[in-house]
Design an enzyme around this catalytic site. Sequence first.
Site, PDB file in Angstrom:
ATOM      1  N   ARG A   1      56.126  46.558  30.219  1.00 54.64           N
ATOM      2  CA  ARG A   1      57.370  46.394  30.989  1.00 54.64           C
ATOM      3  C   ARG A   1      58.436  45.638  30.216  1.00 54.64           C
ATOM      4  NH1 ARG A   1      57.360  47.026  36.132  1.00 54.64           N
ATOM      5  NH2 ARG A   1      59.033  45.522  36.418  1.00 54.64           N
TER       6      ARG A   1
ATOM      7  N   ASP B   1      63.140  41.133  37.381  1.00 53.85           N
ATOM      8  CA  ASP B   1      61.816  40.843  37.927  1.00 53.85           C
ATOM      9  C   ASP B   1      61.714  39.395  38.351  1.00 53.85           C
ATOM     10  OD1 ASP B   1      60.739  43.297  37.546  1.00 53.85           O
ATOM     11  OD2 ASP B   1      59.454  42.759  35.861  1.00 53.85           O
TER      12      ASP B   1
ATOM     13  N   PRO C   1      37.751  34.234  31.959  1.00 55.22           N
ATOM     14  CA  PRO C   1      38.251  33.248  32.920  1.00 55.22           C
ATOM     15  C   PRO C   1      38.424  31.865  32.304  1.00 55.22           C
ATOM     16  CG  PRO C   1      36.250  34.336  33.733  1.00 55.22           C
ATOM     17  CD  PRO C   1      36.418  34.744  32.322  1.00 55.22           C
TER      18      PRO C   1
ATOM     19  N   GLU D   1      27.204  38.555  30.882  1.00 55.93           N
ATOM     20  CA  GLU D   1      27.384  37.110  31.089  1.00 55.93           C
ATOM     21  C   GLU D   1      28.299  36.474  30.044  1.00 55.93           C
ATOM     22  OE1 GLU D   1      25.330  38.397  33.825  1.00 55.93           O
ATOM     23  OE2 GLU D   1      26.013  36.330  33.996  1.00 55.93           O
TER      24      GLU D   1
HETATM   25  N1  ADE Z   1      36.966  38.575  32.522  1.00 56.40           N
HETATM   26  C1  ADE Z   1      36.307  38.231  33.641  1.00 56.40           C
HETATM   27  N2  ADE Z   1      37.104  37.550  34.475  1.00 56.40           N
HETATM   28  C2  ADE Z   1      38.321  37.448  33.866  1.00 56.40           C
HETATM   29  C3  ADE Z   1      39.557  36.839  34.219  1.00 56.40           C
HETATM   30  N3  ADE Z   1      39.731  36.195  35.355  1.00 56.40           N
HETATM   31  N4  ADE Z   1      40.571  36.930  33.347  1.00 56.40           N
HETATM   32  C4  ADE Z   1      40.412  37.555  32.172  1.00 56.40           C
HETATM   33  N5  ADE Z   1      39.269  38.142  31.780  1.00 56.40           N
HETATM   34  C5  ADE Z   1      38.220  38.097  32.626  1.00 56.40           C
END
Ligand code: ADE
Length: 265
Positions: free
Chosen positions: A168, A183, A103, A130
């Site tokens: 794709r 797309d 993230p 984690e």
């Molecule tokens: N691993 C955990 N959450 C993630 C996300 N939002 N994007 C990519 N990898 C992740």
Amino acid sequence: MTEQNNSTEHPTIGISVVTLFPALVMSVAGSGVTGRAVERQRLSLATYNPRDYTTDTHRTVDDRPYGGGPGMVMMAEPLEEAIDSALEENSAQKDALVVYLSPQGQRLDHNLVCELAQLPGLVLVAGRYEGVDERLLESRIDREISIGDYVLSGGELAAMVVIDAVARQLPGVLGHSDSAKQDTFAGTGLLEHPQYTRPEQYRGMQVPEVLTGGNHEDIRLWRKKKSLERTRQRRPELLAQLELSSEDRRLLQEIEVEKTDRSDN
Ligand code: ADE
């Protein structure tokens, strides 16, 4: 490991995924567009399990975080060994980009997908728990990519999203050669127009007349107008980034007039 196809017309992309859940990731090779990409040798997929690169009897891949706190952190060494194996075994991956899914990464969008699809190889590293030891990220990861502002339990689903979106874009993968170009976000930068199929009447709702009339120019204009209208309603920031043609501007004016008429009545 799937064999490489060296045709220059349709180069193959080799994607290796470093994961504790290889079966989950390989499920994308069994069906749909990604399955077809593998079958047609546009995409070769392989997995590397960090557990296979451990030396202790418990095959340990994680440990408690230094400094304390909840959860476990993935150890650098088994991940590094798995990345090295991926780079060594897959010839397309000599120049592969090593990507960690998290993230904290750059947000995946259409441009980034197209950029990745041009590469000869990708090594996607899926973390769990984690996180992973920061020293692995500093020393072995070229790029960090996120699929959105939410937290998944691991990088596997994110890796599968990347694989699907990249597949794709590979030439010769989609049934209709133009469908990737049509797309949302591709080519036009607009959201897609609505689609209808049989029956013409469904629970009292009729297919828009223009779509059954057979006039191709009318259909093209109707679709463009719907795309513009939808993008303006749902993603105005996308519309603001586009260079609009005079036709686009005229259609947007029509939409504006129709909206004013509706609110006047
Ligand atoms: N691993 C955990 N959450 C993630 C996300 N939002 N994007 C990519 N990898 C992740």
